[in-house]
Scaffold this motif. Structure first.
Motif, PDB file in Angstrom:
ATOM      1  N   GLU A  74       0.827  -1.216   0.000  1.00 19.86           N
ATOM      2  CA  GLU A  74       0.000   0.000   0.000  1.00 19.86           C
ATOM      3  C   GLU A  74       0.855   1.258   0.000  1.00 19.86           C
ATOM      4  O   GLU A  74       0.497   2.256  -0.611  1.00 19.86           O
ATOM      5  CB  GLU A  74      -0.973   0.012   1.186  1.00 19.86           C
ATOM      6  CG  GLU A  74      -2.248  -0.728   0.907  1.00 19.86           C
ATOM      7  CD  GLU A  74      -2.942  -0.270  -0.374  1.00 19.86           C
ATOM      8  OE1 GLU A  74      -3.200   0.941  -0.537  1.00 19.86           O
ATOM      9  OE2 GLU A  74      -3.217  -1.133  -1.229  1.00 19.86           O
ATOM     10  N   ARG A  77       2.047   1.728  -3.557  1.00 15.22           N
ATOM     11  CA  ARG A  77       0.973   2.270  -4.389  1.00 15.22           C
ATOM     12  C   ARG A  77       0.802   3.765  -4.179  1.00 15.22           C
ATOM     13  O   ARG A  77       0.714   4.540  -5.127  1.00 15.22           O
ATOM     14  CB  ARG A  77      -0.352   1.564  -4.101  1.00 15.22           C
ATOM     15  CG  ARG A  77      -1.486   1.992  -5.042  1.00 15.22           C
ATOM     16  CD  ARG A  77      -2.816   1.377  -4.674  1.00 15.22           C
ATOM     17  NE  ARG A  77      -3.288   1.798  -3.368  1.00 15.22           N
ATOM     18  CZ  ARG A  77      -3.806   2.999  -3.096  1.00 15.22           C
ATOM     19  NH1 ARG A  77      -3.905   3.913  -4.038  1.00 15.22           N
ATOM     20  NH2 ARG A  77      -4.219   3.295  -1.879  1.00 15.22           N
ATOM     21  N   LYS A  78       0.801   4.189  -2.927  1.00 12.43           N
ATOM     22  CA  LYS A  78       0.616   5.610  -2.623  1.00 12.43           C
ATOM     23  C   LYS A  78       1.796   6.455  -3.093  1.00 12.43           C
ATOM     24  O   LYS A  78       1.608   7.502  -3.702  1.00 12.43           O
ATOM     25  CB  LYS A  78       0.402   5.809  -1.124  1.00 12.43           C
ATOM     26  CG  LYS A  78      -0.946   5.344  -0.642  1.00 12.43           C
ATOM     27  CD  LYS A  78      -1.093   5.514   0.841  1.00 12.43           C
ATOM     28  CE  LYS A  78      -2.391   4.911   1.330  1.00 12.43           C
ATOM     29  NZ  LYS A  78      -2.500   4.957   2.783  1.00 12.43           N
ATOM     30  N   ASN A  84      -4.408   0.017  -9.215  1.00 17.21           N
ATOM     31  CA  ASN A  84      -4.530  -1.277  -8.542  1.00 17.21           C
ATOM     32  C   ASN A  84      -4.000  -2.405  -9.416  1.00 17.21           C
ATOM     33  O   ASN A  84      -3.363  -3.325  -8.918  1.00 17.21           O
ATOM     34  CB  ASN A  84      -5.985  -1.536  -8.145  1.00 17.21           C
ATOM     35  CG  ASN A  84      -6.423  -0.638  -7.004  1.00 17.21           C
ATOM     36  OD1 ASN A  84      -5.613  -0.210  -6.190  1.00 17.21           O
ATOM     37  ND2 ASN A  84      -7.702  -0.334  -6.956  1.00 17.21           N
TER      38      ASN A  84
END
Length: 128
Positions: A74, A77-78, A84
């Motif tokens: 996560e 991803r950020k 996704n």
């Protein structure tokens, strides 16, 4: 309308790691260049030095974003603003350690295997 990072004129999307080099679709791999700075004689498609400068700038940004040894998915991803689906591909591709995913592997994945050896000269980021 997005503006050219060089001159401010209306620009089109340029993938720093080109699609035909395996470049991935995520925000850091895109810049905007006008026709002259994109496909002109001094643009990255015709001038290898310009192309290399943009690739070096991308690698430097990724190294600054991912400065710790390991990251959880996560956080990856950020930080890299990954979709996704691209995050799923990253997770399937990279080895996960107890601490998370290794920095060096993340950067290599996002550079599509095109990491550059740093030279001894002063670093210049043409995108800043």
């Amino acid at each position: 309308m997005n503006k050219c990072v060089v001159c401010g004129k209306p620009g089109d999307t340029h993938h720093i790691i080109h699609k035909d080099e395996g470049g991935l679709e995520y925000p850091l791999n895109r810049i905007y260049l006008c026709a002259q700075h994109h496909r002109g004689m001094s643009g990255p498609h015709k001038d290898p030095d310009t192309d290399l400068k943009y690739k070096r700038a991308l690698q430097n940004r990724l190294q600054n974003l991912f400065h710790e040894d390991f990251y959880r998915k996560e956080e990856i991803r950020k930080r890299a603003e990954l979709s996704n689906s691209l995050l799923r591909t990253l997770v399937k591709t990279l080895k996960r350690y107890k601490e998370g995913y290794r920095r060096i592997d993340i950067i290599d994945f996002l550079m599509s295997g095109h990491q550059l050896v740093e030279e001894e000269e002063d670093y210049y980021d043409p995108l800043v």
